[in-house]
Design an enzyme around this catalytic site. Structure first.
Site, PDB file in Angstrom:
ATOM      1  N   ASP A 174      33.806  19.241  36.127  1.00  0.00           N
ATOM      2  CA  ASP A 174      32.845  19.007  35.048  1.00  0.00           C
ATOM      3  C   ASP A 174      32.871  17.558  34.577  1.00  0.00           C
ATOM      4  OD1 ASP A 174      30.969  19.756  32.889  1.00  0.00           O
ATOM      5  OD2 ASP A 174      32.709  19.362  31.606  1.00  0.00           O
ATOM      6  N   MET A 180      47.941  36.373  36.878  1.00  0.00           N
ATOM      7  CA  MET A 180      46.530  36.069  36.621  1.00  0.00           C
ATOM      8  C   MET A 180      46.389  34.884  35.674  1.00  0.00           C
ATOM      9  SD  MET A 180      45.102  38.018  38.685  1.00  0.00           S
ATOM     10  CE  MET A 180      43.457  37.468  38.274  1.00  0.00           C
ATOM     11  N   GLU A 181      47.320  34.750  34.745  1.00  0.00           N
ATOM     12  CA  GLU A 181      47.286  33.625  33.810  1.00  0.00           C
ATOM     13  C   GLU A 181      47.521  32.310  34.549  1.00  0.00           C
ATOM     14  OE1 GLU A 181      47.537  37.232  31.478  1.00  0.00           O
ATOM     15  OE2 GLU A 181      48.609  36.601  33.267  1.00  0.00           O
ATOM     16  N   MET A 199      40.644  43.786  33.059  1.00  0.00           N
ATOM     17  CA  MET A 199      41.800  44.680  33.116  1.00  0.00           C
ATOM     18  C   MET A 199      43.133  43.975  32.859  1.00  0.00           C
ATOM     19  SD  MET A 199      40.297  47.395  33.363  1.00  0.00           S
ATOM     20  CE  MET A 199      38.549  47.606  33.577  1.00  0.00           C
ATOM     21  N   CYS A 200      43.095  42.698  32.530  1.00  0.00           N
ATOM     22  CA  CYS A 200      44.331  41.976  32.195  1.00  0.00           C
ATOM     23  C   CYS A 200      44.753  42.299  30.771  1.00  0.00           C
ATOM     24  CB  CYS A 200      44.120  40.470  32.323  1.00  0.00           C
ATOM     25  SG  CYS A 200      44.149  39.892  33.996  1.00  0.00           S
ATOM     26  N   HIS A 201      46.043  42.498  30.599  1.00  0.00           N
ATOM     27  CA  HIS A 201      46.588  42.755  29.265  1.00  0.00           C
ATOM     28  C   HIS A 201      46.689  41.447  28.486  1.00  0.00           C
ATOM     29  CE1 HIS A 201      48.059  46.218  31.566  1.00  0.00           C
ATOM     30  NE2 HIS A 201      48.050  46.864  30.419  1.00  0.00           N
TER      31      HIS A 201
END
Length: 158
Positions: free
Chosen positions: A127, A112-113, A74-76
């Site tokens: 990792d 969110m970014e 749902m992120c643009h």
């Protein structure tokens, strides 16, 4: 509470931001990855076999910020105008603190970014070091600042 990502049928939707004004926006997120002292020392000395851990994690974090909308449905898609990832090696607590600052001028924020950038930077460190330290712990990922838009300034006490 009215959930903006749910339509009248109760299904997921992407919020329409076309009527929102473009404003300068910034988000800052932080997180930590705890590890053995030896692992932290080797990162600092540049002796991890896979290469320069922090340089790779920095690029991975930036790439993650740019691709957040591909991972979180749902992120643009946002045109990011700036993204900076920084690291603090904390030898006393045997951890690396990660900070992401993401900026844009647009109709929706970049929280969110910033969170995705920190998370992927931490995962990249994991990792690259897992061959020598499988006990690493990624934690404390949080938004600490958000500015711009209708809701204005948000700052978390840290």
């Amino acid at each position: 509470m009215n959930l903006t990502h749910i339509n009248e049928e109760g299904r997921a939707r992407m919020v329409d931001v076309s009527e929102k004004a473009e404003t300068k926006r910034e988000a800052v997120a932080i997180g930590s990855i705890y590890m053995k002292n030896e692992t932290l020392r080797r990162i600092h000395e540049g002796t991890i076999k896979k290469g320069d851990v922090l340089a790779v994690a920095q690029v991975a974090g930036i790439m993650a910020a740019k691709n957040t909308s591909h991972m979180i449905p749902m992120c643009h898609p946002i045109m990011i105008t700036g993204c900076d990832i920084s690291f603090n090696l904390d030898f006393e607590n045997s951890k690396i603190d990660i900070k992401a600052v993401v900026k844009t001028v647009g109709q929706t924020g970049v929280e969110m970014e910033a969170l995705t950038a920190v998370t992927v930077a931490a995962l990249t460190i994991y990792d690259m070091c897992k061959a020598i330290d499988r006990d690493m712990v990624i934690s404390e990922i949080m938004l600490v600042k958000k500015s711009g838009g209708k809701s204005g300034l948000y700052e978390r006490e840290v």
